[in-house]
Write a protein that holds these residues in place. Structure first.
Motif, mmCIF file in Angstrom:
data_model
loop_
_atom_site.group_PDB
_atom_site.id
_atom_site.type_symbol
_atom_site.label_atom_id
_atom_site.label_comp_id
_atom_site.label_asym_id
_atom_site.label_seq_id
_atom_site.Cartn_x
_atom_site.Cartn_y
_atom_site.Cartn_z
ATOM 1 N N VAL A 7 0.847 -1.198 0.000
ATOM 2 C CA VAL A 7 0.000 0.000 0.000
ATOM 3 C C VAL A 7 0.880 1.246 0.000
ATOM 4 C CG1 VAL A 7 -1.600 1.386 1.373
ATOM 5 C CG2 VAL A 7 -2.003 -1.058 1.091
ATOM 6 N N ILE A 8 1.879 1.263 0.877
ATOM 7 C CA ILE A 8 2.799 2.408 0.934
ATOM 8 C C ILE A 8 3.580 2.519 -0.369
ATOM 9 C CG2 ILE A 8 4.736 3.429 2.165
ATOM 10 C CD1 ILE A 8 2.076 3.368 3.726
ATOM 11 N N LEU A 9 4.006 1.394 -0.916
ATOM 12 C CA LEU A 9 4.738 1.414 -2.181
ATOM 13 C C LEU A 9 3.863 1.961 -3.303
ATOM 14 C CD1 LEU A 9 7.499 0.630 -3.387
ATOM 15 C CD2 LEU A 9 6.545 -1.614 -3.915
ATOM 16 N N GLY A 10 2.580 1.581 -3.296
ATOM 17 C CA GLY A 10 1.649 2.095 -4.304
ATOM 18 C C GLY A 10 1.460 3.598 -4.195
ATOM 19 N N LEU A 11 1.381 4.097 -2.965
ATOM 20 C CA LEU A 11 1.256 5.547 -2.777
ATOM 21 C C LEU A 11 2.521 6.268 -3.241
ATOM 22 C CD1 LEU A 11 -0.526 5.660 0.711
ATOM 23 C CD2 LEU A 11 -1.509 6.292 -1.499
ATOM 24 N N MET A 26 -3.810 7.807 4.017
ATOM 25 C CA MET A 26 -4.463 6.570 4.460
ATOM 26 C C MET A 26 -5.806 6.898 5.118
ATOM 27 S SD MET A 26 -2.596 3.757 3.862
ATOM 28 C CE MET A 26 -2.951 2.546 5.135
ATOM 29 N N LYS A 27 -5.851 7.969 5.899
ATOM 30 C CA LYS A 27 -7.088 8.352 6.578
ATOM 31 C C LYS A 27 -8.161 8.788 5.594
ATOM 32 C CE LYS A 27 -5.028 9.914 10.948
ATOM 33 N NZ LYS A 27 -4.783 11.091 11.820
ATOM 34 N N ARG A 31 -8.194 3.599 4.925
ATOM 35 C CA ARG A 31 -8.485 3.001 6.233
ATOM 36 C C ARG A 31 -9.844 2.315 6.285
ATOM 37 N NH1 ARG A 31 -11.610 6.445 9.812
ATOM 38 N NH2 ARG A 31 -12.146 8.424 8.792
ATOM 39 N N TYR A 32 -10.732 2.656 5.354
ATOM 40 C CA TYR A 32 -12.060 2.046 5.360
ATOM 41 C C TYR A 32 -12.045 0.615 4.819
ATOM 42 C CZ TYR A 32 -14.209 6.409 6.757
ATOM 43 O OH TYR A 32 -14.564 7.530 7.477
ATOM 44 N N ALA A 37 -2.813 0.489 12.184
ATOM 45 C CA ALA A 37 -2.388 1.460 13.186
ATOM 46 C C ALA A 37 -1.409 2.446 12.565
ATOM 47 C CB ALA A 37 -1.743 0.739 14.370
ATOM 48 N N GLU A 38 -1.562 3.716 12.930
ATOM 49 C CA GLU A 38 -0.711 4.755 12.353
ATOM 50 C C GLU A 38 0.763 4.512 12.667
ATOM 51 O OE1 GLU A 38 -0.414 9.556 12.831
ATOM 52 O OE2 GLU A 38 -2.403 8.689 12.510
#
Length: 206
Positions: A7-11, A26-27, A31-32, A37-38
């Motif tokens: 997910v982080i890599l995609g962003l 993410m928020k 997150r849905y 956890a942050e």
């Protein structure tokens, strides 16, 4: 490499981010359907750097330094390879429904309170999704070139929240008609079970 790592890599494939900016993104929607956890989100970019899939650059913003992460070519290759394999289906983690499952051990009022809270959460989620949808329509969001894929995810988020809201509204009506001690058996319960076991999959809406 976990799904959260990807997910982080995609962003990062979209633009450079600080860890704070990643957490805020993410928020916004992720997150849905992928709540994490942050604190975990602040560790994932470091993992990507260690694997050579991202770089980290220190920058000064005013008086406060920050670290900005950027994807590498190896990172893009890893993301492309991950996207080539199908993802798993949804895993539901729903404490309110667990309380409904054991509701006969408590009171009718407790059960109604649990269902009301579930409905309120679903309505709040719908309101957020509606605001997000309005922003996407008016501004295109932070990445207007991605509106076609964002619309697919937004539709899922809306339908999920709406399904929970409809269920809670129905469940409140059913439980409201119960005596103070919930019935353990009955024609109404059998009818509900029958509708589930005899239902067919409808065609998706156009």
């Amino acid at each position: 490499m976990t799904t959260t790592t990807y997910v982080i890599l995609g962003l990062l494939a979209l633009r450079r981010w600080s860890t704070y900016e990643l957490a805020q993104q993410m928020k916004r929607s992720i997150r849905y359907y992928w709540p994490r956890a942050e604190s975990h989100l602040y560790e994932e970019p470091k993992k990507l750097v260690a694997l050579g899939l991202a770089t980290a650059t220190r920058e000064d913003v005013g008086r406060r330094p920050r670290t900005v992460y950027e994807i590498t070519e190896a990172g893009r290759g890893a993301l492309t390879a991950w996207l080539a394999t199908p993802g798993s289906g949804p895993l539901v983690e729903f404490e309110g429904l667990v309380k409904v499952l054991f509701a006969e051990q408590g009171t009718k009022d407790q059960l109604l309170g649990t269902i009301a809270a579930i409905r309120a959460d679903a309505e709040a989620a719908r309101e957020h999704h509606a605001e997000l949808g309005t922003d996407l329509l008016v501004t295109g969001g932070p990445f207007p070139e991605r509106l076609h894929v964002n619309s697919l995810v937004l539709k899922f988020m809306w339908e999920q929240a709406e399904a929970v809201r409809r269920w809670a509204e129905w469940a409140e009506g059913v439980v409201s008609e119960w005596p103070d001690t919930a019935p353990r058996t009955g024609d109404q319960a059998r009818r509900v079970i029958s509708t589930v076991t005899s239902s067919t999959v409808d065609a998706p809406p156009e």
